[in-house]
Design an enzyme around this catalytic site. Structure first.
Site, PDB file in Angstrom:
ATOM      1  CG  ASP A  62      -1.951   1.018   1.273  1.00 16.98           C
ATOM      2  OD1 ASP A  62      -2.773   1.025   0.351  1.00 16.98           O
ATOM      3  OD2 ASP A  62      -1.991   1.840   2.220  1.00 16.98           O
ATOM      4  CD  GLU A  97      -2.313   2.456  -3.554  1.00 14.19           C
ATOM      5  OE1 GLU A  97      -3.416   2.909  -3.857  1.00 14.19           O
ATOM      6  OE2 GLU A  97      -1.890   2.441  -2.379  1.00 14.19           O
TER       7      GLU A  97
HETATM    8  O1  TEU Z   1      -4.797   4.094  -1.470  1.00 16.65           O
HETATM    9  C1  TEU Z   1      -3.965   5.224  -1.588  1.00 16.65           C
HETATM   10  C2  TEU Z   1      -4.507   6.288  -2.409  1.00 16.65           C
HETATM   11  O2  TEU Z   1      -3.739   6.965  -3.025  1.00 16.65           O
HETATM   12  C3  TEU Z   1      -5.994   6.448  -2.475  1.00 16.65           C
HETATM   13  O3  TEU Z   1      -6.580   6.365  -1.234  1.00 16.65           O
HETATM   14  C4  TEU Z   1      -6.345   7.739  -3.069  1.00 16.65           C
HETATM   15  O4  TEU Z   1      -6.057   8.778  -2.180  1.00 16.65           O
HETATM   16  C5  TEU Z   1      -7.791   7.735  -3.380  1.00 16.65           C
HETATM   17  O5  TEU Z   1      -8.104   6.549  -4.040  1.00 16.65           O
HETATM   18  C6  TEU Z   1      -8.170   8.868  -4.295  1.00 16.65           C
HETATM   19  O6  TEU Z   1      -9.506   8.710  -4.675  1.00 16.65           O
HETATM   20  C7  TEU Z   1      -4.455   3.095  -0.588  1.00 16.65           C
HETATM   21  C8  TEU Z   1      -5.610   2.142  -0.456  1.00 16.65           C
HETATM   22  O7  TEU Z   1      -5.855   1.525  -1.688  1.00 16.65           O
HETATM   23  C9  TEU Z   1      -6.789   2.898   0.065  1.00 16.65           C
HETATM   24  O8  TEU Z   1      -7.942   2.117   0.121  1.00 16.65           O
HETATM   25  C10 TEU Z   1      -6.427   3.430   1.431  1.00 16.65           C
HETATM   26  O9  TEU Z   1      -7.466   4.249   1.902  1.00 16.65           O
HETATM   27  C11 TEU Z   1      -5.128   4.241   1.415  1.00 16.65           C
HETATM   28  O10 TEU Z   1      -4.100   3.591   0.694  1.00 16.65           O
HETATM   29  C12 TEU Z   1      -4.603   4.454   2.808  1.00 16.65           C
HETATM   30  O11 TEU Z   1      -4.120   3.258   3.323  1.00 16.65           O
END
Ligand code: TEU
Ligand code: CA
Length: 508
Positions: free
Chosen positions: A193, A247
């Site tokens: 993540d 990610e």
């Molecule tokens: O996502 C990171 C992220 O960049 C997204 O949350 C982004 O800010 C958002 O999709 C914009 O619409 C990861 C996970 O996939 C997400 O579910 C989490 O909320 C986030 O990290 C924090 O851990």
């Protein structure tokens, strides 16, 4: 020799929304276990599970309070083990989401750290006497005042998700143990993540602001990040034949691709491709990816996740032929595909009609910030509906229902089972074809863009994807045998007539 993940179609499962096995309205490992045969029938070879660790679930598990256990909502460690064994028995590998940029404020480490400024764990987190201008990725300041100890702590996401201090070697050592624990359990790798966010900086420069919008410059991709990524990849690889997908919080190909490869993680998510707002840029971006990854590394291919509106609405405008066109692209192009659960049955977005129906912290933040901004409740709701990630999180629409006793934890969407069957059959055929050597070859034999028509050859197959109006295409290949198509094509020795949004695979 290809590595297993280079030939694998992955399937993302949002833990609380896939299948409820114990009748409390929340998806769990028992439900997942029941559905392994379904996934085997679809043909996927890998599953990515979103976080299943104990968590107060401010962000549905992306706020981990214990790295070494299973959240009771999802079952027990034995349930997880039974599920993994069943998946393996069906030849399906399982990777776990690893959230190591931050932990829940309920995590024991943070509870210790906030006891006093001299606590042994104090430096496991990021503290400042005065906040800089950094904003959280969910909106609002990224700094929260800790009254008892008189300092601000840093949280790049929700207030309850506190960032770990990766500049501290003790933190790293602790996280290596977490990786080892889950690999020893028999998991096949990790989805990491927001892995380029690890706060390695000691400078805390203000981020630049343009048109009232903050640009996230100094709170991610900091000096030392490349080396750290390489180290994470190398450590996991050194343990065996595991897979890592990162990610990267960016939609810029150059920022995303540099972390993928032998000196980084195996692959990184291409948000520049998967989470775009419309179909318009998809072909051009694939053309760029095709060049960048011509060196043998692989991009990722996906059009949906738990963080964005479903591709059925966002990219396919609710049209089955367009959804099939996108599926064909994703499952025949060069890269590692990730199907988002429900996409294979043409599931549509769920849109909360009131704040009562909203579950996602990002949507709720957006609502509150809009009210603070002076917007009316009605206007704030519209902003929240735009921002909320609840859209893609509605429960999977199974013929027998998601839960046999309880109302689901989040609103459900109306199923369309006839559409579901047609879409499923199409995905199944594509995935079966993808397993043939032709589609595992690196890169393309021919790759051509002609306006809104994209054609490429992989092995002995020609793929034609028409993102525009009906048109003709010159037949340069001679004998064309149709293998799979979403529309009827007219083919003769000289030309092929492609209807609007036609997608077809020919054997050449
Ligand atoms: O996502 C990171 C992220 O960049 C997204 O949350 C982004 O800010 C958002 O999709 C914009 O619409 C990861 C996970 O996939 C997400 O579910 C989490 O909320 C986030 O990290 C924090 O851990
Ligand atoms: Ca349950």
């Amino acid at each position: 020799m290809l590595k297993w993940w280079q030939e694998t179609v992955f399937y993302e499962i949002y833990m609380p929304s896939f299948k409820d096995g114990n009748g409390d309205g929340i998806g769990d490992f028992k439900g997942l276990l029941e559905k392994v045969p379904y996934l085997a029938e679809l043909g996927v070879g890998g599953i990515w599970l979103t976080p299943f660790y104990p968590s107060p679930k401010v962000d549905n598990g992306y706020d981990v309070s214990d790295y070494y256990a299973v959240d009771p909502d999802y079952g027990t460690m034995a349930d997880l083990e039974a599920f993994v064994a069943e998946a393996h028995r069906h030849g399906i590998r399982v990777i776990a989401d690893m959230v190591v940029n931050h932990v829940s404020t309920e995590h024991a480490w943070f509870k210790e750290a906030r006891r006093s400024q001299d606590d042994a764990k104090r430096d496991w987190f990021v503290w400042q006497d005065a906040p800089n201008n950094w904003e959280s990725f969910f909106g609002g300041s990224a700094w929260e005042w800790d009254e008892p100890t008189g300092q601000y702590y840093y949280h790049s996401f929700a207030t309850e998700q506190v960032d770990l201090n990766w500049a501290n070697p003790e933190v790293e050592r602790e996280i290596w143990k977490v990786f080892d624990f889950w690999l020893d359990k028999g998991l096949d790798g990790f989805r990491l993540d927001v892995i380029n966010n690890l706060t390695l900086t000691q400078d805390f420069m203000d981020n630049p602001v343009a048109d009232g919008c903050q640009r996230h410059i100094f709170d991610k991709d900091q000096p030392g990040m490349m080396a750290k990524m390489a180290e994470i990849g190398a450590r996991i690889r050194a343990r065996g034949d595991y897979f890592t997908v990162g990610e990267i919080s960016s939609d810029n190909l150059a920022e995303i691709e540099r972390y993928a490869g032998a000196d980084g993680l195996d692959v990184t998510f291409n948000f520049n491709f998967g989470s775009v707002a419309s179909r318009d840029g998809i072909i051009a971006e694939l053309a760029r990816m095709q060049q960048v990854y011509a060196d043998g590394r692989m991009p990722t291919l996906f059009f949906g996740s738990h963080d964005m509106s479903r591709s059925w609405n966002r990219l396919a405008d609710g049209r089955e032929d367009v959804a099939q066109l996108l599926a064909m692209l994703m499952l025949t192009a060069h890269g590692v595909p990730f199907v988002y659960f429900g996409e294979e049955i043409g599931m549509a977005d769920f849109v909360p009609e009131s704040t009562r129906e909203m579950r996602d912290v990002q949507g709720i933040y957006a609502y509150e910030l809009a009210l603070l901004d002076g917007k009316s409740e009605r206007e704030a709701l519209i902003v929240a509906q735009e921002k909320t990630r609840d859209k893609a999180r509605a429960p999977m629409t199974w013929p027998e229902g998601f839960s046999d006793k309880a109302v689901a934890w989040i609103g459900e969407v109306t199923p369309d089972f006839a559409r579901g069957q047609r879409m499923f059959a199409f995905y199944q055929a594509l995935i079966a074809l993808r397993k043939t050597a032709d589609f595992c070859e690196p890169g393309y034999r021919e790759f051509e863009v002609d306006g809104e028509l994209l054609t490429y050859v992989r092995g002995d197959y020609l793929v034609c994807l028409n993102f525009g109006a009906a048109r003709e295409m010159e037949n340069k290949w001679g004998d064309l045998t149709e293998v799979l198509a979403n529309r009827h094509m007219v083919v003769d020795a000289n030309r092929v007539v492609l209807p609007a949004f036609a997608a077809v695979i020919f054997k050449i």
